[in-house]
Design an enzyme around this catalytic site. Structure first.
Site, PDB file in Angstrom:
ATOM      1  N   CYS A 127       0.886  -1.162   0.000  1.00 15.96           N
ATOM      2  CA  CYS A 127       0.000   0.000   0.000  1.00 15.96           C
ATOM      3  C   CYS A 127       0.920   1.206   0.000  1.00 15.96           C
ATOM      4  CB  CYS A 127      -0.897  -0.004   1.236  1.00 15.96           C
ATOM      5  SG  CYS A 127      -1.835   1.524   1.434  1.00 15.96           S
ATOM      6  N   CYS A 141      -0.571   4.295   2.241  1.00 18.36           N
ATOM      7  CA  CYS A 141      -0.645   4.190   3.710  1.00 18.36           C
ATOM      8  C   CYS A 141      -0.136   2.816   4.133  1.00 18.36           C
ATOM      9  CB  CYS A 141      -2.036   4.536   4.246  1.00 18.36           C
ATOM     10  SG  CYS A 141      -3.456   3.817   3.411  1.00 18.36           S
ATOM     11  N   SER A 142      -1.019   1.928   4.591  1.00 20.18           N
ATOM     12  CA  SER A 142      -0.534   0.636   5.090  1.00 20.18           C
ATOM     13  C   SER A 142      -1.620  -0.424   5.017  1.00 20.18           C
ATOM     14  CB  SER A 142      -0.056   0.786   6.532  1.00 20.18           C
ATOM     15  OG  SER A 142      -1.102   1.357   7.314  1.00 20.18           O
ATOM     16  N   CYS A 143      -2.507  -0.349   4.004  1.00 19.53           N
ATOM     17  CA  CYS A 143      -3.633  -1.281   3.892  1.00 19.53           C
ATOM     18  C   CYS A 143      -3.129  -2.723   3.835  1.00 19.53           C
ATOM     19  CB  CYS A 143      -4.449  -0.961   2.645  1.00 19.53           C
ATOM     20  SG  CYS A 143      -5.140   0.703   2.701  1.00 19.53           S
TER      21      CYS A 143
END
Lengths: 223, 206
Positions: B109, B112-114
């Site tokens: 991602c 962000c950090s999905c």
């Protein structure tokens, strides 16, 4: 135009460190994660608002903060912007009274149910899908929120203005560009779109490699 | 440290030390009746002990063992994941992608950090690092080499950048010589990183 979080393709970050593999390297990381989920359960913001709050940190703060420090800073900013907490309370570290929202507080015995329930983003009330798998499309350029200047969007800069091919149709999903800014869910058809690595990065990329992104219909035009 | 009041960024009013910052927010919200500290303990316990890559490994081992289940997972995984108790927050819309002799998949991602929480838990530090987010889309082969995975030049690399609420799980190739193994034995070959795409199943060579 871009924000600091939009870092796909950037040069200069150095090697990835696979030994940085802990889920919570410090106890406070776990506490920050749990606090963020519990504060989110108060229902004062949605996931797109919270992502935008992290992205709207100043580039200096975004870069110097570690991961969960970004979460904490964004949470503090949202709590104040929504009127849940006052700046004075943040300064003193203590509440001046019980909140009107206290009845919404997430209780320990409700945690498992809330996490298991999730929060689906697929919707049925959207315009029809304009593209099918196999169709060639081109992404919006520049990558920007066309409704809110400087607003949230999920089209990374590295994929702006690029030709790609639709590979999956995901149905209609909530549009982050609207949902992050109090403009409703505005669901749109969502697609997985494949881009040639050569188109994105030039001849440093291997000719057969691809990058696939999930993109909303309004990010795309026929190509 | 900037502690003067910036109306756009009230977070600067919090203490500079991050552990104290968490403590201050928890104290304020608890005193306001908005947080039950026991609920925080419960959330942490869930992601430290109950929800993690062991869930994803069960899915992969079953896909390796059961052709009908595999076909159904590739077609529409959500009803089956729900049956297995693996539906939940950050895994509402899963897509399963399979590695083959021709294609290697890897997930990131960049914005962000999905990450698919119900199947893999909370992401590791490196997944959230600037270096991984910035580089794996541009030079996936070099990043994979940093994980000890050297892919042949003729194998296609497909990088999935999780830009929406769809979450991706990679099914690594099943190692040869594992025909007689039970699903439980197969699960032990499936690491977290192999389901992100930065490792192969144990016992497999690129």
């Amino acid at each position: 135009m871009s924000r600091v979080h939009d870092m796909g393709g950037r040069y200069g970050d150095g090697a990835v460190d696979p030994s940085d593999s802990a889920t919570f390297a410090q106890d406070w990381h776990a506490r920050a994660m749990a606090l963020t989920l519990a504060a989110g359960a108060l229902g004062q913001w949605n996931i797109d608002v919270s992502r935008h709050a992290r992205e709207a940190l100043s580039p200096k703060d975004y870069s110097r903060f570690t991961y969960y420090e970004k979460w904490l800073a964004a949470m503090a900013d949202m709590l104040v912007h929504q009127g849940v907490v006052t700046p004075e309370e943040l300064s003193t570290g203590h509440a001046t009274g019980v909140s009107d929202l206290a009845s919404r507080a997430l209780k320990a015995d409700a945690v498992a149910g809330v996490l298991a329930k999730g929060s689906p983003y697929q919707r049925t009330d959207a315009e029809p899908a304009a593209f099918r798998p196999g169709d060639t499309v081109r992404t919006r350029r520049p990558a920007r929120n066309v409704m809110v200047t400087g607003g949230h969007t999920r089209l990374p800069s590295y994929a702006a203005g690029m030709p790609g091919q639709v590979v999956l149709r995901h149905g209609a999903h909530v549009l982050p560009d609207a949902n992050a800014h109090g403009q409703g869910e505005s669901p749109e058809p969502l697609y997985a779109v494949a881009f040639s690595a050569r188109d994105l990065w030039g001849d440093e990329a291997s000719v057969q490699d691809e990058v696939i992104l999930d993109l909303w219909q309004s990010y795309l035009e026929p190509a | 440290m900037p502690h003067d009041h910036d109306p756009d960024h009230p977070h600067a009013l919090l203490p500079p030390d991050p552990a104290l910052r968490v403590k201050a927010l928890e104290t304020i919200l608890t005193e306001k009746g908005l947080i039950d500290p026991a609920a925080l303990d419960e959330i942490i316990d869930t992601y430290e002990h109950k929800i993690g890559p062991q869930n994803g490994a069960k899915v992969v081992a079953r896909m390796w063992s059961d052709p009908q289940f595999r076909a159904a997972m590739l077609d529409d995984p959500m009803p089956l994941l729900d049956d297995m108790g693996f539906y939940g927050r950050q895994g509402e819309h899963m897509v399963i992608v399979e590695n083959t002799p021709e294609v290697h998949n890897v997930v990131v991602c960049t914005l962000c950090s999905c990450y698919p929480w119900p199947l893999l838990g909370i992401p590791p530090g490196w997944y959230k690092s600037d270096a991984y987010r910035s580089r794996v889309v541009r030079e996936p082969r070099k990043v994979l080499a940093e994980f000890g995975v050297d892919l042949p030049e003729d194998k296609k690399v497909r990088v999935w950048d999780s830009t929406a609420e769809i979450r991706y799980l990679v099914v690594p190739e099943r190692p040869s010589g594992t025909d007689g193994l039970s699903e439980t034995e197969l699960e032990a070959l499936v690491s977290r990183d192999s389901m992100i795409g930065t490792a192969l199943a144990k016992g497999l060579k690129a």
